[in-house]
Design a protein around this motif. Structure first.
Motif, PDB file in Angstrom:
ATOM      1  N   THR A 150      -2.042   8.349  -7.552  1.00 24.04           N
ATOM      2  CA  THR A 150      -1.564   9.124  -6.413  1.00 24.04           C
ATOM      3  C   THR A 150      -0.810   8.192  -5.470  1.00 24.04           C
ATOM      4  O   THR A 150      -1.112   7.003  -5.370  1.00 24.04           O
ATOM      5  CB  THR A 150      -2.719   9.796  -5.656  1.00 24.04           C
ATOM      6  N   GLY A 151       0.175   8.741  -4.740  1.00 21.30           N
ATOM      7  CA  GLY A 151       1.026   7.891  -3.934  1.00 21.30           C
ATOM      8  C   GLY A 151       0.845   7.992  -2.440  1.00 21.30           C
ATOM      9  O   GLY A 151       1.201   7.070  -1.715  1.00 21.30           O
ATOM     10  N   ASP A 152       0.302   9.091  -1.937  1.00 20.19           N
ATOM     11  CA  ASP A 152       0.346   9.348  -0.503  1.00 20.19           C
ATOM     12  C   ASP A 152      -0.823   8.776   0.284  1.00 20.19           C
ATOM     13  O   ASP A 152      -0.723   8.602   1.499  1.00 20.19           O
ATOM     14  CB  ASP A 152       0.430  10.856  -0.241  1.00 20.19           C
ATOM     15  N   VAL A 153      -1.960   8.540  -0.362  1.00 11.48           N
ATOM     16  CA  VAL A 153      -3.139   8.041   0.351  1.00 11.48           C
ATOM     17  C   VAL A 153      -3.371   6.586  -0.025  1.00 11.48           C
ATOM     18  O   VAL A 153      -2.900   6.107  -1.055  1.00 11.48           O
ATOM     19  CB  VAL A 153      -4.382   8.885   0.032  1.00 11.48           C
ATOM     20  N   SER A 154      -4.098   5.866   0.815  1.00 13.70           N
ATOM     21  CA  SER A 154      -4.366   4.455   0.554  1.00 13.70           C
ATOM     22  C   SER A 154      -5.866   4.214   0.479  1.00 13.70           C
ATOM     23  O   SER A 154      -6.669   4.956   1.051  1.00 13.70           O
ATOM     24  CB  SER A 154      -3.747   3.568   1.647  1.00 13.70           C
ATOM     25  N   ARG A 155      -6.237   3.165  -0.271  1.00 18.61           N
ATOM     26  CA  ARG A 155      -7.624   2.712  -0.398  1.00 18.61           C
ATOM     27  C   ARG A 155      -8.548   3.818  -0.887  1.00 18.61           C
ATOM     28  O   ARG A 155      -9.662   4.003  -0.393  1.00 18.61           O
ATOM     29  CB  ARG A 155      -8.126   2.115   0.922  1.00 18.61           C
ATOM     30  N   GLN A 156      -8.050   4.557  -1.856  1.00 24.15           N
ATOM     31  CA  GLN A 156      -8.809   5.609  -2.506  1.00 24.15           C
ATOM     32  C   GLN A 156      -8.740   5.394  -4.009  1.00 24.15           C
ATOM     33  O   GLN A 156      -7.897   4.641  -4.514  1.00 24.15           O
ATOM     34  CB  GLN A 156      -8.228   6.986  -2.160  1.00 24.15           C
TER      35      GLN A 156
ATOM     36  N   GLU B 145       0.849  -1.200   0.000  1.00 30.60           N
ATOM     37  CA  GLU B 145       0.000   0.000   0.000  1.00 30.60           C
ATOM     38  C   GLU B 145       0.878   1.241   0.000  1.00 30.60           C
ATOM     39  O   GLU B 145       0.608   2.197  -0.728  1.00 30.60           O
ATOM     40  CB  GLU B 145      -0.896   0.026   1.237  1.00 30.60           C
ATOM     41  N   ALA B 146       1.888   1.245   0.875  1.00 32.81           N
ATOM     42  CA  ALA B 146       2.944   2.264   0.886  1.00 32.81           C
ATOM     43  C   ALA B 146       2.386   3.683   0.883  1.00 32.81           C
ATOM     44  O   ALA B 146       2.833   4.537   0.120  1.00 32.81           O
ATOM     45  CB  ALA B 146       3.889   2.062  -0.302  1.00 32.81           C
ATOM     46  N   SER B 147       1.417   3.934   1.757  1.00 31.63           N
ATOM     47  CA  SER B 147       0.917   5.299   1.874  1.00 31.63           C
ATOM     48  C   SER B 147       1.899   6.143   2.679  1.00 31.63           C
ATOM     49  O   SER B 147       2.938   5.653   3.127  1.00 31.63           O
ATOM     50  CB  SER B 147      -0.461   5.303   2.535  1.00 31.63           C
TER      51      SER B 147
ATOM     52  N   SER C  77      -5.193   5.245  -5.740  1.00 30.04           N
ATOM     53  CA  SER C  77      -4.106   4.963  -4.801  1.00 30.04           C
ATOM     54  C   SER C  77      -3.180   3.890  -5.358  1.00 30.04           C
ATOM     55  O   SER C  77      -3.628   2.786  -5.671  1.00 30.04           O
ATOM     56  CB  SER C  77      -4.668   4.483  -3.460  1.00 30.04           C
ATOM     57  N   VAL C  78      -1.881   4.200  -5.451  1.00 35.98           N
ATOM     58  CA  VAL C  78      -0.923   3.204  -5.936  1.00 35.98           C
ATOM     59  C   VAL C  78       0.254   3.014  -4.995  1.00 35.98           C
ATOM     60  O   VAL C  78       0.991   2.035  -5.110  1.00 35.98           O
ATOM     61  CB  VAL C  78      -0.403   3.568  -7.344  1.00 35.98           C
ATOM     62  N   GLY C  79       0.475   3.929  -4.051  1.00 38.20           N
ATOM     63  CA  GLY C  79       1.583   3.807  -3.115  1.00 38.20           C
ATOM     64  C   GLY C  79       2.790   4.631  -3.531  1.00 38.20           C
ATOM     65  O   GLY C  79       2.974   4.970  -4.699  1.00 38.20           O
ATOM     66  N   GLN C  80       3.620   4.969  -2.528  1.00 42.97           N
ATOM     67  CA  GLN C  80       4.722   5.897  -2.770  1.00 42.97           C
ATOM     68  C   GLN C  80       5.828   5.292  -3.625  1.00 42.97           C
ATOM     69  O   GLN C  80       6.332   5.936  -4.539  1.00 42.97           O
ATOM     70  CB  GLN C  80       5.277   6.394  -1.436  1.00 42.97           C
ATOM     71  N   TRP C  81       6.259   4.059  -3.334  1.00 41.39           N
ATOM     72  CA  TRP C  81       7.352   3.519  -4.144  1.00 41.39           C
ATOM     73  C   TRP C  81       6.893   3.199  -5.550  1.00 41.39           C
ATOM     74  O   TRP C  81       7.659   3.322  -6.511  1.00 41.39           O
ATOM     75  CB  TRP C  81       8.019   2.328  -3.477  1.00 41.39           C
ATOM     76  N   ALA C  82       5.621   2.809  -5.699  1.00 34.42           N
ATOM     77  CA  ALA C  82       5.121   2.504  -7.037  1.00 34.42           C
ATOM     78  C   ALA C  82       5.024   3.762  -7.889  1.00 34.42           C
ATOM     79  O   ALA C  82       5.368   3.744  -9.083  1.00 34.42           O
ATOM     80  CB  ALA C  82       3.760   1.823  -6.943  1.00 34.42           C
ATOM     81  N   ILE C  83       4.585   4.870  -7.294  1.00 32.49           N
ATOM     82  CA  ILE C  83       4.467   6.082  -8.100  1.00 32.49           C
ATOM     83  C   ILE C  83       5.855   6.627  -8.441  1.00 32.49           C
ATOM     84  O   ILE C  83       6.056   7.202  -9.518  1.00 32.49           O
ATOM     85  CB  ILE C  83       3.588   7.140  -7.401  1.00 32.49           C
TER      86      ILE C  83
END
Length: 673
Positions: free
Chosen positions: A388-394, A349-351, A397-403
């Protein structure tokens, strides 16, 4: 893996004690929508009560022509008329349809009736000051019977996560209701403020609660009129829904912001097909534009189909279909590119835990649906969004390392990237398994992800799958390997054998679990036994003992992943890319030699010897030195009786053994020969 507890204030908790002040009002009704609605047909009309309890019921519309209209419309319009303290007020807004079913354009009152998306070509007219009037605006819809939280999806520029406004999040409890249209910026970031056009709330709350509604932004408190409890202030509260009857019916067309997987030629086919339903139509014209280039296609067939080809590159395409000189469909922001799946626990998830990754966002990074566990919310989210990388389950949402990884691919290889994240924090390997009797079972994590990939049209076009999970398996290597082997078989059955499959080796003993050497060594061996590519999480000093900060953590993890993916799929450099991986360990005198699988130069930090353990002998590692293709470990004495060498790494920051890209040595346990 446990996530930090989040305090979310839901509507039910804040509704208690609301009271409304009844204000004398003028008697005249607003009628300003008449001219704006020319060419539209009224379909639904409802005089909103002061209080409503419409949950799981159909509102008592005084006009209901939905059965007659069916799916035969290409535009939706709304008129809200109020008469209250400020006299007659009205607002008209029209937009591209968010549903093909006329029954879905009224108030959403049943589970799963959720619309949360951007719309193009928003037209707005009103007599209320502060409402921006004009055609061709960008809108954002929030329509659901649910309660909702202030949490923002980050899809709307300038929206707030601290107030109820143009970007809130539906939550699992039903029983409040939102029916809102907002004006938002066409891009992210944007200088355009996000503000409501109109809002009708509280219509699925109990009959004791006053409706909360208004035109434009509420001047005080939450801008979208949440908790206003002001329905009694108005003598008229009329909502009318309109449609513009269609001239053609589309059977195939892209969505706004859709990423279409490119083929081996670097292009993608984007079909536009349908039939002429109005007898006056004898031809249709499709115009495809991108970067100032235009292609025009025409057809005189009543059953028409166009198949334009678009290029994969940093360019967006607009598709505009006309009949009788009228735009009957317009799709914007279409791109061709590559698709990746991200899956696992909270480090997938990496939020945001410490530091934002919002600077990595790009109009050429896309996602589809959202990794929400509630089936009614997940099943309703079937639109393309910006990643977007910073929020989860939205949505998006893809996660910080993925973005970060995706942004590197976009910038270096000039190709749009779609990232579909299905991760869920704190879950063991069993949580992610497929229901083999019903692979699309939306009550399962696997089924929710698979449904999203099918609806996005990318199930057979995935380039890579990135998996970060294992902490919640508590070092039970046998259970983890068995579960992942089954999962990998299902992926290869559903996604094919073409995608590259990547596995992150988890960190030591994270998040209060007992993940230690056994599971991590089993993950390292998957590269040999299962044909996956193993990625390292050592070398990252931004570790907090469970998750990662962006700087020194998820950011570098994204860079390491990018380097390996670029090597595997884009012809990128191979030197210094693969995480250091041992082949064997041999003893000689008071030394151990770790033979490595590559000759990539490594950096060995002072103090790293403390992370090694020799089993079966009363010796310690006193120093570590790199020689081409090997690590030489000096011991405190001869390793008499030694059986295995273990590299455990450590939590948080500290000394590392890293390659040129900064990827750390994989943790391992190997026999000493």
């Amino acid at each position: 893996m446990r996530r930090p507890a989040a305090v979310v204030t839901t509507l039910a908790a804040l509704c208690a004690g609301l009271t409304a002040t009844v204000v004398p009002v003028q008697a005249a009704a607003a009628t300003g929508c008449d001219a704006a609605a020319a060419g539209f047909t009224p379909v639904l009309q409802l005089d909103l009560p002061e209080r409503a309890n419409y949950l799981n019921t159909t509102p008592p519309y005084s006009l209901d022509r939905t059965a007659e209209i069916g799916t035969g419309f290409d535009r939706v319009g709304y008129c809200l008329e109020l008469n209250g303290p400020d006299g007659p007020q009205w607002v008209w807004t029209a937009m591209e349809p968010f549903s093909t079913d006329a029954r879905r354009i009224g108030l959403p009152t049943r589970p799963g009736e959720i619309v949360r998306q951007r719309v193009g070509d928003l037209d707005v007219s009103s007599n209320v000051p502060g409402v921006t009037q004009g055609a061709g605006q960008t809108g954002y819809l929030e329509m659901w019977p649910n309660q909702y939280a202030r949490t923002a999806s980050a899809q709307v520029a300038n929206a707030s996560a601290a107030t109820f406004d143009a970007d809130d999040s539906p939550t699992t409890p039903l029983g409040y209701g939102s029916f809102q249209v907002s004006q938002v910026g066409a891009t992210r970031p944007s200088s355009v403020p996000a503000k409501p056009v109109f809002a009708i709330n509280t219509f699925t709350q109990s009959a004791t609660s006053l409706l909360s509604l208004g035109i434009g932004a509420r001047p005080t408190a939450d801008p979208d009129w949440t908790f206003a409890g002001n329905a009694a202030q108005y003598t008229q509260r009329r909502l009318t829904a309109y449609v513009r009857k269609s001239l053609v019916t589309l059977t195939e067309s892209p969505q706004d912001r859709q990423l279409v997987p490119r083929d081996a030629t670097g292009r993608a086919t984007v079909p536009i097909a349908g039939r002429m339903t109005d007898p006056r139509v004898n031809s249709v014209q499709l115009t495809v534009t991108s970067n100032g280039e235009t292609e025009v296609y025409t057809s005189a067939s009543r059953e028409f189909r166009f198949a334009p080809r678009i290029k994969a590159g940093l360019r967006e395409y607009t598709f505009e279909l006309k009949a009788l000189g009228r735009v009957v469909a317009r799709r914007e922001g279409i791109v061709a590119g590559d698709v990746y799946v991200v899956q696992g626990q909270s480090n997938a998830e990496a939020s945001m835990y410490n530091g934002a990754a919002s600077g990595e966002e790009s109009p050429y990074l896309r996602s589809f649906g959202s990794p929400v566990s509630d089936p009614s919310i997940s099943g309703a989210d079937r639109v393309w969004s910006y990643a977007t990388g910073d929020v989860s389950r939205q949505s998006g949402s893809v996660g910080q390392w993925a973005i970060r990884m995706g942004r590197q691919l976009v910038d270096k290889y000039q190709v749009p990237i779609a990232l579909i994240n299905g991760a869920h924090g704190g879950r063991p390997i069993s949580f992610f398994q497929r229901n083999d009797t019903n692979p699309d079972d939306i009550t399962t994590n696997y089924g929710r992800l698979r449904q999203r990939l099918v609806a996005a049209g990318v199930l057979d076009h995935i380039r890579g799958v990135l998996w970060y999970q294992g902490e919640s398996d508590s070092d039970n290597a046998a259970v983890h390997v068995s579960g992942f082997t089954s999962l990998l078989q299902d992926w290869r059955a559903d996604f094919g054998t073409t995608p590259k499959y990547y596995v992150y080796q988890v960190r030591t003993s994270p998040c209060g679990n007992s993940t230690s050497t056994n599971l991590r060594e089993a993950q390292r061996q998957m590269g040999d036994t299962l044909g996956v590519t193993v990625l390292s999480t050592t070398g990252l000093s931004g570790h907090d003992g469970c998750h990662y900060a962006y700087a020194g953590g998820y950011r570098e993890m994204g860079d390491h992943t990018y380097a390996v993916v670029a090597r595997d799929l884009y012809g990128g450099p191979s030197a210094g890319v693969a995480p250091p991986n041992p082949r064997s360990v041999t003893a000689s005198g008071s030394q151990l030699t770790v033979e490595l699988r590559s000759d990539d130069p490594l950096t060995v930090d002072e103090g790293v010897a403390a992370d090694f353990r020799v089993d079966g002998a009363a010796v310690t590692v006193t120093s570590v030195a790199y020689q081409p293709g090997k690590l030489v470990l000096q011991l405190s004495g001869p390793p008499t009786g030694a059986t295995t060498l273990t590299y455990q790494a450590h939590l948080r920051a500290g000394p590392w053994i890293t390659n040129a890209t900064g990827a750390g040595l994989l943790t391992f346990r190997l026999p000493i020969s």
